[in-house]
Scaffold this active site. Structure first.
Site, short mmCIF file in Angstrom:
data_model
loop_
_atom_site.label_atom_id
_atom_site.label_comp_id
_atom_site.label_asym_id
_atom_site.label_seq_id
_atom_site.Cartn_x
_atom_site.Cartn_y
_atom_site.Cartn_z
N CYS A 42 -0.04 3.86 10.82
CA CYS A 42 -0.14 2.60 11.58
C CYS A 42 -0.13 2.90 13.08
O CYS A 42 -1.06 3.51 13.59
CB CYS A 42 0.95 1.64 11.15
SG CYS A 42 0.58 -0.09 11.59
N HIS B 242 -0.16 1.36 5.19
CA HIS B 242 1.19 1.88 4.93
C HIS B 242 1.31 2.33 3.48
O HIS B 242 1.72 1.55 2.61
CB HIS B 242 2.23 0.80 5.21
CG HIS B 242 2.43 0.48 6.65
ND1 HIS B 242 3.33 1.15 7.45
CD2 HIS B 242 1.85 -0.45 7.44
CE1 HIS B 242 3.30 0.64 8.68
NE2 HIS B 242 2.41 -0.33 8.70
N GLU C 230 3.47 4.54 2.62
CA GLU C 230 4.83 5.03 2.49
C GLU C 230 5.84 3.95 2.12
O GLU C 230 7.02 4.25 1.87
CB GLU C 230 5.28 5.69 3.80
CG GLU C 230 5.82 4.75 4.87
CD GLU C 230 4.79 3.83 5.52
OE1 GLU C 230 5.19 2.97 6.32
OE2 GLU C 230 3.59 3.96 5.24
#
Length: 231
Positions: free
Chosen positions: A87, A173, A175
């Protein structure tokens, strides 16, 4: 493996990345410059992970440590060390490589699909043909010279790129965990204004667990690709 993480706000930590590193027995250290912590020497890093955050990648005037962080990322890349940006982190990697970062045509917040656009190659990371993942951004990056575009979405043309064989930048994202998404949704709830690619709080928080599992599995592949032995 000595992994170092640049974290820009408490709620956007390494999340699943930390789990992957722990499972492999790897060291993880973190610099939080917003708390006055200092950057390490580039030579002390075997893998650099640059996380997201609410500031802009060009906010040097209001974020006094940002320029030093961009220079640090550039030094690590030039040393041939693997780098992963997520990001804001992806935008900072792009900036470190000389590419522009600017507002995206629209906000992209919530669970939306990304699609692979890169040609199949052993030297280029392959996204699935289509995968629904989590997003929270209003800015985007241009591709650095020599980079390969890996993925796109309806709202954001440049979702991921690879530079050389050691650098991957992800606008999305992969993660996130349920705890991480809940924290972001709580802290940045004012961003959830009706828009074509902005989901409601309920839509974000009620995402099925399989969405996290699939995203995290792809993050595992990204990390394995970056840290694999090169001939």
């Amino acid at each position: 493996m000595r992994t170092h993480c640049l974290q820009h706000i408490a709620v956007e930590g390494p999340a699943y990345i930390a789990e992957w590193l722990a499972a492999g027995g790897h060291e993880l250290t973190i610099t939080r410059q917003y708390e006055g912590e200092s950057l390490p020497e580039p030579s002390a890093v075997d893998l650099l992970v640059v996380m997201g955050g609410p500031m802009g990648a060009n906010d040097d005037a209001t974020v006094p440590w940002l320029a030093a962080e961009v220079a640090f990322i550039r030094d690590v890349i030039e040393a041939g060390t693997p780098v992963l940006g997520v990001c804001l982190g992806a935008q900072l990697v792009a900036r470190a490589l000389g590419a522009a970062v600017h507002p995206n045509p629209e906000l992209e917040i919530g669970w939306f699909p990304v699609r692979s656009v890169a040609p199949a190659s052993d030297d280029v990371f392959s996204f699935p043909a289509e995968l629904t993942v989590f997003h929270w951004h209003g800015d985007t990056f241009e591709l650095p010279e020599g980079a390969v575009l890996l993925a796109s979405s309806d709202a954001c043309a440049n979702q991921a790129f690879q530079y050389g064989d050691r650098v991957i930048a992800l606008q999305c994202h992969l993660e996130v965990t349920p705890v991480a998404v809940a924290g972001m949704t709580y802290l940045f709830a004012e961003h959830l204004r009706p828009a074509p690619h902005v989901q409601t709080e309920d839509e974000i928080l009620e995402a099925p667990c399989v969405g996290y599992a699939v995203s995290n599995a792809l993050m595992s592949e990204v990390l394995a690709f970056l840290t694999r032995e090169r001939r």
